[in-house]
Write a protein that holds these residues in place. Structure first.
Motif, PDB file in Angstrom:
ATOM      1  N   UNK A   1       0.839  -1.207   0.000  1.00  0.00           N
ATOM      2  CA  UNK A   1       0.000   0.000   0.000  1.00  0.00           C
ATOM      3  C   UNK A   1       0.868   1.249   0.000  1.00  0.00           C
TER       4      UNK A   1
ATOM      5  N   UNK B   1       2.215   2.066  -3.408  1.00  0.00           N
ATOM      6  CA  UNK B   1       1.139   2.702  -4.193  1.00  0.00           C
ATOM      7  C   UNK B   1       0.941   4.144  -3.755  1.00  0.00           C
ATOM      8  N   UNK B   2       0.953   4.367  -2.450  1.00  0.00           N
ATOM      9  CA  UNK B   2       0.702   5.711  -1.922  1.00  0.00           C
ATOM     10  C   UNK B   2       1.749   6.699  -2.445  1.00  0.00           C
TER      11      UNK B   2
ATOM     12  N   UNK C   1       1.099   8.377  -5.636  1.00  0.00           N
ATOM     13  CA  UNK C   1       0.012   9.357  -5.673  1.00  0.00           C
ATOM     14  C   UNK C   1       0.526  10.789  -5.463  1.00  0.00           C
ATOM     15  N   UNK C   2       1.712  10.938  -4.897  1.00  0.00           N
ATOM     16  CA  UNK C   2       2.217  12.277  -4.596  1.00  0.00           C
ATOM     17  C   UNK C   2       2.927  12.863  -5.809  1.00  0.00           C
TER      18      UNK C   2
ATOM     19  N   UNK D   1       8.356  11.550   0.691  1.00  0.00           N
ATOM     20  CA  UNK D   1       7.411  10.570   1.244  1.00  0.00           C
ATOM     21  C   UNK D   1       8.112   9.239   1.479  1.00  0.00           C
TER      22      UNK D   1
ATOM     23  N   UNK E   1       6.890   5.142   8.247  1.00  0.00           N
ATOM     24  CA  UNK E   1       5.479   5.371   8.580  1.00  0.00           C
ATOM     25  C   UNK E   1       4.830   4.247   9.376  1.00  0.00           C
TER      26      UNK E   1
ATOM     27  N   UNK F   1      -2.631   3.549   8.846  1.00  0.00           N
ATOM     28  CA  UNK F   1      -3.838   3.549   8.001  1.00  0.00           C
ATOM     29  C   UNK F   1      -3.502   3.282   6.535  1.00  0.00           C
ATOM     30  N   UNK F   2      -2.217   3.074   6.241  1.00  0.00           N
ATOM     31  CA  UNK F   2      -1.821   2.800   4.850  1.00  0.00           C
ATOM     32  C   UNK F   2      -1.834   1.282   4.665  1.00  0.00           C
ATOM     33  N   UNK F   3      -3.028   0.752   4.557  1.00  0.00           N
ATOM     34  CA  UNK F   3      -3.254  -0.695   4.508  1.00  0.00           C
ATOM     35  C   UNK F   3      -4.442  -0.974   3.600  1.00  0.00           C
ATOM     36  N   UNK F   4      -4.427  -2.134   2.969  1.00  0.00           N
ATOM     37  CA  UNK F   4      -5.609  -2.596   2.250  1.00  0.00           C
ATOM     38  C   UNK F   4      -6.501  -3.313   3.259  1.00  0.00           C
TER      39      UNK F   4
ATOM     40  N   UNK G   1       7.515  17.787   6.740  1.00  0.00           N
ATOM     41  CA  UNK G   1       6.457  17.381   5.810  1.00  0.00           C
ATOM     42  C   UNK G   1       5.344  18.423   5.775  1.00  0.00           C
ATOM     43  N   UNK G   2       4.988  18.934   6.961  1.00  0.00           N
ATOM     44  CA  UNK G   2       3.843  19.841   7.073  1.00  0.00           C
ATOM     45  C   UNK G   2       3.940  20.564   8.408  1.00  0.00           C
TER      46      UNK G   2
ATOM     47  N   UNK H   1      -1.212  15.074   9.436  1.00  0.00           N
ATOM     48  CA  UNK H   1      -1.227  16.396  10.083  1.00  0.00           C
ATOM     49  C   UNK H   1      -2.194  17.348   9.363  1.00  0.00           C
TER      50      UNK H   1
ATOM     51  N   UNK I   1      -4.221  14.759  -2.071  1.00  0.00           N
ATOM     52  CA  UNK I   1      -3.538  13.552  -1.576  1.00  0.00           C
ATOM     53  C   UNK I   1      -2.982  13.843  -0.191  1.00  0.00           C
TER      54      UNK I   1
ATOM     55  N   UNK J   1      -1.107  12.251   3.231  1.00  0.00           N
ATOM     56  CA  UNK J   1      -0.344  11.138   3.793  1.00  0.00           C
ATOM     57  C   UNK J   1      -1.217  10.379   4.785  1.00  0.00           C
ATOM     58  N   UNK J   2      -1.340   9.082   4.581  1.00  0.00           N
ATOM     59  CA  UNK J   2      -2.114   8.254   5.504  1.00  0.00           C
ATOM     60  C   UNK J   2      -3.573   8.104   5.125  1.00  0.00           C
TER      61      UNK J   2
ATOM     62  N   UNK K   1      -4.614   7.598   1.897  1.00  0.00           N
ATOM     63  CA  UNK K   1      -4.660   7.091   0.527  1.00  0.00           C
ATOM     64  C   UNK K   1      -5.412   5.773   0.398  1.00  0.00           C
ATOM     65  N   UNK K   2      -5.532   5.010   1.484  1.00  0.00           N
ATOM     66  CA  UNK K   2      -6.078   3.659   1.348  1.00  0.00           C
ATOM     67  C   UNK K   2      -7.299   3.339   2.191  1.00  0.00           C
ATOM     68  N   UNK K   3      -7.453   3.990   3.315  1.00  0.00           N
ATOM     69  CA  UNK K   3      -8.620   3.679   4.143  1.00  0.00           C
ATOM     70  C   UNK K   3      -9.557   4.879   4.160  1.00  0.00           C
TER      71      UNK K   3
ATOM     72  N   UNK L   1     -10.544   8.593   7.235  1.00  0.00           N
ATOM     73  CA  UNK L   1      -9.487   8.910   8.199  1.00  0.00           C
ATOM     74  C   UNK L   1      -9.613  10.348   8.702  1.00  0.00           C
TER      75      UNK L   1
END
Lengths: 233, 233
Positions: free
Chosen positions: A92, A95-96, A99-100, A108, A113, A172-175, A214-215, B67, B135, B137-138, B140-142, B145
């Motif tokens: 996952x 894949x993530x 997306x960036x 990233x 993570x 949370x980056x999981x299928x 990152x932010x 974040x 997009x 972070x975190x 992307x898949x669930x 959130x």
């Protein structure tokens, strides 16, 4: 209503509405302010079972819609199982990254993570969407109230763990379907949170995503609106 | 990596991973165990502005996916506005009662489920589903959130309020679209929580729905699964 009446007094069982003393209040705020989403600082040290029981009890004391208590806690200690979840995360996460935008992608990929295999314990927290029957008090008009109850349980767990000196990282980056298959979770349940749990080298003094550039956090004042919504408040 | 290296030490900014002392830990558990969903015990006393600022700051320190801090807090003190929300609740609650089987309906109607006009402050908490860009972070898949982050903020607020001796009641028996119209909330935002906030005569010593005979809590052990899901655990 007099005390001789058989019906219960509406004030029966009411305890003091006074604030905590300053030290107690400060401890609550310290747990809230120093709680971190832990990824890279886990130690392999085992977690004391009494501390784990207290943390789970804290989660179980969360508010829940209509007292439905829709949550379940799956404790995963076996490395083989954690490795299978880590493999799902790796897929996952790759894949993530795609997306960036190109300029952000390498940054990233450099972030750590998840501590799925380095933390000695994982806890998968689910919400049973059918628990409590077809009509639940408080769940008749707004969607997802069962999920919100389950998240309250997770936040209780997270704060209790912090007070115990135990770190928690929410992955949370999981299928979701693949994780549910590995753990045998029935379809009617939603996977709400997958947590890595363990003692830590230390807790960062500010959110790691801010620390790693990152932010940045926004000021509280920009999130407060008086009496009604005001755009650009 | 040596300290002479220009790259940051991965341990920079790490603070102690030790547990809180026993008194501090107990205060955290006390907030968690004595927090209640308050409906009928609100006092009209004004809330100290410094305490309110601390409670909102606690909410704002919640974890958030990438974040993103998707939450906003709309503070509603005007009685006229609270009365309009109370009218929406009354409509929804009458509908809700009809959903229960005949034998449970009268018991439902006898419950007091909201203190919208008796609490001096209401806080509407929203989640901005577009905050942080396309997009995150975190995220992307669930799904959901951002909503989960916002619920973490609500639970922080609730526990901080308890430590301040301030009660919170979460009202979910509302028509979301009508509340959003009254408060001018844009369509892209989800209404996650509507809270009644104020000082209280006292906090019940166990959940009010249990006290009033609506439902009983289940034991923690029935919610714990080892290594994978087990039905009828």
């Amino acid at each position: 209503m007099s005390r001789s009446d058989d019906r219960p007094e509406p004030t029966d069982g009411l305890t003091s509405g006074a604030p905590f003393d300053v030290a107690g209040r400060d401890a609550v705020y310290r747990a809230i302010a120093t709680r971190r989403d832990v990824r890279g600082e886990f130690l392999p040290d085992p977690i004391d079972e009494a501390a784990l029981a207290r943390i789970l009890d804290a989660a179980h004391r969360a508010p829940s819609v209509g007292l439905s208590q829709p949550w379940d806690f799956i404790l995963i200690r076996r490395l083989e199982t954690r490795q299978r979840i880590a493999d799902i995360f790796a897929d996952a996460n790759a894949q993530a990254a795609e997306r960036f935008p190109a300029g952000k992608r390498d940054q990233y990929r450099a972030l750590k993570l998840a501590g799925i295999t380095s933390a000695p314990l994982n806890i998968c927290i689910t919400s049973d969407r059918e628990r409590g029957g077809p009509v639940i008090l408080g769940a008749t008009h707004m969607a997802d109230t069962d999920l919100f109850s389950t998240v309250c349980a997770i936040q209780n767990l997270w704060l209790a763990a912090r007070a115990e000196g135990i770190g928690v990282g929410w992955v949370s980056i999981l299928h979701e379907d693949r994780v549910k298959a590995v753990l045998g979770i029935p379809q009617r349940l939603r996977l709400v949170g997958y947590l890595c749990v363990g003692h830590v080298k230390g807790f960062f003094d500010s959110p790691e995503l801010e620390k790693r550039g990152w932010k940045r956090r926004s000021p509280l004042a920009s999130h407060i609106h008086e009496e009604g919504w005001r755009e650009e408040d």
